[in-house]
Design a protein around this motif. Structure first.
Motif, PDB file in Angstrom:
ATOM      1  N   THR A 175       0.743  -1.325  -0.129  1.00  0.00           N
ATOM      2  CA  THR A 175       0.056  -0.074  -0.191  1.00  0.00           C
ATOM      3  C   THR A 175       0.879   1.196  -0.044  1.00  0.00           C
ATOM      4  N   ALA A 176       0.545   2.142  -0.633  1.00  0.00           N
ATOM      5  CA  ALA A 176       0.978   3.690  -0.778  1.00  0.00           C
ATOM      6  C   ALA A 176       0.534   4.540   0.296  1.00  0.00           C
ATOM      7  N   PRO A 177       1.398   5.275   0.682  1.00  0.00           N
ATOM      8  CA  PRO A 177       0.804   6.243   1.959  1.00  0.00           C
ATOM      9  C   PRO A 177      -0.723   6.885   1.516  1.00  0.00           C
ATOM     10  N   ALA A 178      -1.427   7.106   2.515  1.00  0.00           N
ATOM     11  CA  ALA A 178      -2.777   7.769   2.228  1.00  0.00           C
ATOM     12  C   ALA A 178      -2.657   8.999   1.478  1.00  0.00           C
ATOM     13  N   ARG A 179      -3.239   9.406   0.447  1.00  0.00           N
ATOM     14  CA  ARG A 179      -3.257  10.378  -0.308  1.00  0.00           C
ATOM     15  C   ARG A 179      -4.227  11.409   0.113  1.00  0.00           C
ATOM     16  N   SER A 180      -5.320  11.099   0.964  1.00  0.00           N
ATOM     17  CA  SER A 180      -6.376  12.153   1.454  1.00  0.00           C
ATOM     18  C   SER A 180      -6.748  11.505   2.743  1.00  0.00           C
ATOM     19  N   GLU A 181      -7.194  12.301   3.484  1.00  0.00           N
ATOM     20  CA  GLU A 181      -8.107  12.096   4.637  1.00  0.00           C
ATOM     21  C   GLU A 181      -9.088  12.944   5.181  1.00  0.00           C
ATOM     22  N   ALA A 182     -10.053  12.628   5.938  1.00  0.00           N
ATOM     23  CA  ALA A 182     -11.091  13.653   6.436  1.00  0.00           C
ATOM     24  C   ALA A 182     -11.539  13.135   7.828  1.00  0.00           C
ATOM     25  N   VAL A 183     -12.218  13.908   8.541  1.00  0.00           N
ATOM     26  CA  VAL A 183     -12.542  13.406   9.846  1.00  0.00           C
ATOM     27  C   VAL A 183     -14.183  13.409   9.659  1.00  0.00           C
ATOM     28  N   VAL A 184     -14.782  12.249  10.021  1.00  0.00           N
ATOM     29  CA  VAL A 184     -16.522  12.307   9.994  1.00  0.00           C
ATOM     30  C   VAL A 184     -17.022  11.701  11.208  1.00  0.00           C
ATOM     31  N   PRO A 185     -18.122  12.477  11.673  1.00  0.00           N
ATOM     32  CA  PRO A 185     -18.876  11.973  13.036  1.00  0.00           C
ATOM     33  C   PRO A 185     -19.622  10.697  12.514  1.00  0.00           C
ATOM     34  N   LEU A 186     -19.278   9.848  13.605  1.00  0.00           N
ATOM     35  CA  LEU A 186     -19.861   8.499  13.574  1.00  0.00           C
ATOM     36  C   LEU A 186     -21.555   8.578  13.278  1.00  0.00           C
ATOM     37  N   ALA A 187     -22.049   9.594  13.940  1.00  0.00           N
ATOM     38  CA  ALA A 187     -23.403   9.800  14.083  1.00  0.00           C
ATOM     39  C   ALA A 187     -24.069  10.078  12.737  1.00  0.00           C
ATOM     40  N   ALA A 188     -23.195  10.608  11.809  1.00  0.00           N
ATOM     41  CA  ALA A 188     -23.526  11.158  10.470  1.00  0.00           C
ATOM     42  C   ALA A 188     -24.156   9.736   9.694  1.00  0.00           C
ATOM     43  N   GLY A 189     -23.856   8.744   9.839  1.00  0.00           N
ATOM     44  CA  GLY A 189     -24.331   7.673   9.439  1.00  0.00           C
ATOM     45  C   GLY A 189     -23.601   6.982   8.138  1.00  0.00           C
TER      46      GLY A 189
ATOM     47  N   THR B 254     -18.294  10.466   1.783  1.00  0.00           N
ATOM     48  CA  THR B 254     -16.684  10.908   2.007  1.00  0.00           C
ATOM     49  C   THR B 254     -16.066  10.015   1.411  1.00  0.00           C
ATOM     50  N   CYS B 255     -16.018   8.747   1.629  1.00  0.00           N
ATOM     51  CA  CYS B 255     -15.120   7.812   1.122  1.00  0.00           C
ATOM     52  C   CYS B 255     -15.149   8.017  -0.636  1.00  0.00           C
ATOM     53  N   ARG B 256     -15.903   8.081  -0.974  1.00  0.00           N
ATOM     54  CA  ARG B 256     -16.180   8.247  -2.483  1.00  0.00           C
ATOM     55  C   ARG B 256     -15.257   9.432  -2.746  1.00  0.00           C
ATOM     56  N   ARG B 257     -15.463  10.376  -2.138  1.00  0.00           N
ATOM     57  CA  ARG B 257     -15.084  11.740  -2.620  1.00  0.00           C
ATOM     58  C   ARG B 257     -13.445  11.457  -2.394  1.00  0.00           C
ATOM     59  N   LEU B 258     -12.860  10.881  -1.159  1.00  0.00           N
ATOM     60  CA  LEU B 258     -11.280  10.622  -1.081  1.00  0.00           C
ATOM     61  C   LEU B 258     -10.929   9.627  -2.032  1.00  0.00           C
ATOM     62  N   LEU B 259     -11.608   8.746  -2.435  1.00  0.00           N
ATOM     63  CA  LEU B 259     -11.138   7.917  -3.395  1.00  0.00           C
ATOM     64  C   LEU B 259     -11.013   8.349  -4.568  1.00  0.00           C
ATOM     65  N   ALA B 260     -11.967   9.222  -4.868  1.00  0.00           N
ATOM     66  CA  ALA B 260     -11.803  10.046  -6.422  1.00  0.00           C
ATOM     67  C   ALA B 260     -10.920  11.014  -6.268  1.00  0.00           C
ATOM     68  N   GLU B 261     -10.220  11.560  -5.506  1.00  0.00           N
ATOM     69  CA  GLU B 261      -9.170  12.390  -5.197  1.00  0.00           C
ATOM     70  C   GLU B 261      -7.952  11.707  -5.265  1.00  0.00           C
ATOM     71  N   THR B 262      -7.933  10.243  -4.699  1.00  0.00           N
ATOM     72  CA  THR B 262      -6.739   9.523  -4.804  1.00  0.00           C
ATOM     73  C   THR B 262      -6.575   8.806  -6.274  1.00  0.00           C
ATOM     74  N   ALA B 263      -7.763   8.600  -7.190  1.00  0.00           N
ATOM     75  CA  ALA B 263      -7.749   8.208  -8.436  1.00  0.00           C
ATOM     76  C   ALA B 263      -7.250   9.415  -9.370  1.00  0.00           C
ATOM     77  N   ALA B 264      -7.709  10.815  -8.851  1.00  0.00           N
ATOM     78  CA  ALA B 264      -6.967  11.689  -9.760  1.00  0.00           C
ATOM     79  C   ALA B 264      -5.720  11.992  -9.571  1.00  0.00           C
ATOM     80  N   ASP B 265      -5.196  11.836  -8.358  1.00  0.00           N
ATOM     81  CA  ASP B 265      -3.572  11.993  -8.107  1.00  0.00           C
ATOM     82  C   ASP B 265      -2.860  10.998  -8.859  1.00  0.00           C
ATOM     83  N   ALA B 266      -3.347   9.491  -8.914  1.00  0.00           N
ATOM     84  CA  ALA B 266      -2.862   8.704  -9.760  1.00  0.00           C
ATOM     85  C   ALA B 266      -2.922   8.415 -11.148  1.00  0.00           C
ATOM     86  N   ALA B 267      -3.629   9.399 -11.698  1.00  0.00           N
ATOM     87  CA  ALA B 267      -3.900   9.269 -13.237  1.00  0.00           C
ATOM     88  C   ALA B 267      -2.469   9.664 -13.999  1.00  0.00           C
TER      89      ALA B 267
END
Length: 153
Positions: A65-79, A86-99
């Protein structure tokens, strides 16, 4: 918190990817690996009581695994829905960085994004104030040359 993270990670993994592996880290966090998309998501307890630190990164050739490209803090109560978004947004940023960069643009192996923010592109073909100042200076130099030539001759 570790058991709660494991349950949330199982639900989240099912929402994000059909094929996935969920395992616990030594630090108490949980990792979801999507081998088929070559990405990973990590959920770890954050500083707040009911917050989770979500990190995303790439899976390199050979399975490391490569080091984390992006991160965020999310409240668990959000569901799970907000967490999945949030995960999809972070994965999209990771994919954009790796393009891969287009041929002729930058050095190979470097990401397209630099640490600096990019300058927003202007919408029209308007001349900026700085360009007007340069044009006025050039016109002044030409006018001075024409005037001095006319006075000599």
């Amino acid at each position: 918190m570790s058991v709660q993270l494991r349950d949330i990670a199982g639900e989240l993994a099912a929402v994000l990817w059909r094929e996935h592996t969920v395992y616990r880290e030594r630090s108490g966090g949980v990792v979801i690996r999507g081998e088929h998309v070559r990405r990973w998501i990590s959920l770890a307890p954050a500083g707040g009581r009911d917050e989770v630190l979500v990190r995303a990164g790439r899976i390199l050739d050979g399975g490391t695994t490569a080091p984390a490209r992006s991160e965020a803090v999310v409240p668990l109560a959000a569901g799970t829905g907000v967490l999945a978004a949030t995960c999809r947004r972070l994965l999209a940023e990771t994919a954009a960085d790796a393009a891969p960069a287009a041929p002729g643009r930058g050095a190979p192996g470097r990401s397209k994004r630099s640490g600096k923010g990019s300058r927003p592109k202007s919408r029209g073909k308007h001349t900026s104030f700085g360009s007007w100042v340069i044009l006025a200076c050039v016109a002044g130099v030409i006018a001075l040359y024409v005037y001095s030539t006319a006075m000599r001759g």
